[in-house]
Design a protein around this motif. Structure first.
Motif, PDB file in Angstrom:
ATOM      1  N   PHE A  63       0.978  -1.393  -0.172  1.00 37.26           N
ATOM      2  CA  PHE A  63       0.070  -0.191   0.110  1.00 37.26           C
ATOM      3  C   PHE A  63       0.878   1.057   0.035  1.00 37.26           C
ATOM      4  CE2 PHE A  63      -3.196  -2.757   2.331  1.00 37.26           C
ATOM      5  CZ  PHE A  63      -4.051  -2.948   1.136  1.00 37.26           C
ATOM      6  N   ALA A  86       0.951   4.215  -2.563  1.00 41.37           N
ATOM      7  CA  ALA A  86       0.805   5.358  -2.595  1.00 41.37           C
ATOM      8  C   ALA A  86       2.051   6.414  -2.945  1.00 41.37           C
ATOM      9  CB  ALA A  86       0.522   5.691  -1.065  1.00 41.37           C
ATOM     10  N   SER A 111      -4.708   7.367  -3.575  1.00 39.39           N
ATOM     11  CA  SER A 111      -3.705   7.314  -2.625  1.00 39.39           C
ATOM     12  C   SER A 111      -4.081   7.603  -0.940  1.00 39.39           C
ATOM     13  CB  SER A 111      -2.694   8.509  -3.086  1.00 39.39           C
ATOM     14  OG  SER A 111      -3.392   9.802  -3.155  1.00 39.39           O
ATOM     15  N   PHE A 152      -5.078   4.024  -0.080  1.00 38.32           N
ATOM     16  CA  PHE A 152      -4.024   3.472   0.024  1.00 38.32           C
ATOM     17  C   PHE A 152      -3.394   3.627   1.372  1.00 38.32           C
ATOM     18  CE2 PHE A 152      -3.253   2.737  -4.732  1.00 38.32           C
ATOM     19  CZ  PHE A 152      -3.957   1.476  -4.685  1.00 38.32           C
TER      20      PHE A 152
END
Length: 300
Positions: free
Chosen positions: A34, A38, A218, A221
């Motif tokens: 993640f 991002a 993002s 994330f």
């Protein structure tokens, strides 16, 4: 209580600690995924700040719900001050490694952490590590060097970022074991993520990159990284404070499997022969350290 009666409780503690370690490694691999996703839109400093702030809030709420005090004198103990320095180092350099290098490569280098932890447990805490395990440690370090390939054309100076992050995490884990028992896992987690927040501020000021408004994707994330990271952090702290270091830490190698799989299937990364060879040496040495540690414990 006789030795025969007490031994099962020690074996049970090692088993529970090992299971927590495997769970933590799976969750950390997801967290890395993640964060790397991002990093395609957000500056590294901002990711650290958002991630640290979110994790600190999660652990603060968890501690408050259990009526655990966040601000106590033990937070300023020597072990906690050392832990802060290593946590800052580990998070700072590893997040750069995730952003700038392949996930599978960063994960592979991170697998040296158990080796450093076992060495530290022997040198600092006096845990018994015989010549066989020292030999396995040396083989594991050789595996790391094969992955790094210093002097070869394929060597990337950026891989040093993951090495520095690995050393920071190893020091953090050892300091966590020495941390006062009055500090709960939630309190340790809170200050761990506060350290991440501070690291983000340092990076942002140093880089001079303006903050940007996260996109929905993002931002999602980062939110997922915080939730998964909090669970991973909690599992890691429980693992390191349950059972013997030499028995629990080799299970950190399971992160290699999770990280490599995610890197291959999500980011299209590949594993070449030197990396596979290095990983095999690291995992084999880790498994031997685990087996030998248990054998020594049974005969003690």
């Amino acid at each position: 209580m006789t030795l025969a009666q007490s031994h099962p409780s020690g074996s049970r503690a090692n088993l529970i600690g090992s299971l927590f370690m495997v769970l933590a490694m799976a969750l950390f691999a997801l967290e890395d995924t993640f964060v790397k996703a991002a990093a395609k839109q957000l500056p590294v400093g901002e990711i650290l700040m958002l991630f640290g702030l979110g994790g600190a809030i999660v652990f603060a709420l968890a501690a408050t719900s259990r009526r655990e005090r966040l601000f106590v004198s033990d937070v300023l103990s020597k072990a906690m001050r050392i832990r802060f320095v290593f946590e800052l180092t580990g998070r700072l350099f590893y997040i750069f490694a995730l952003a700038l290098t392949p996930l599978s490569s960063a994960t592979a280098i991170l697998q040296a952490t158990p080796i450093v932890v076992v060495m530290g447990a022997a040198l600092i805490f006096g845990e018994k590590v015989g010549w066989r395990r020292w030999t396995a440690i040396a083989i594991g370090l050789l595996g790391v060097m094969i992955i790094l390939r210093p002097g070869a054309e394929a060597f990337s100076p950026l891989s040093i970022l993951a090495v520095l992050g690995m050393l920071g995490f190893a020091g953090r884990d050892l300091a966590s074991r020495a941390a006062p028992r009055t500090l709960s896992t939630n309190v340790l987690g809170f200050y761990g993520f506060v350290t991440v927040l501070i690291a983000g501020v340092i990076v942002s000021v140093w880089e001079g990159v303006p903050l940007v408004l996260p996109h929905l994707k993002s931002g999602g994330f980062i939110a997922l990284a915080v939730l998964v990271g909090a669970c991973a952090y909690s599992s890691l702290m429980k693992a390191m404070r349950t059972g013997e270091v030499a028995s629990v830490t080799p299970f950190r190698y399971s992160r290699l499997i999770f990280g490599a799989a995610l890197g291959i299937f999500l980011f299209g990364e590949t594993l070449d022969l030197p990396m596979i060879t290095g990983c095999v040496l690291i995992v084999a040495s880790g498994l031997f350290i685990l087996w030998r540690g248990r054998k020594v414990a049974r005969t003690a």
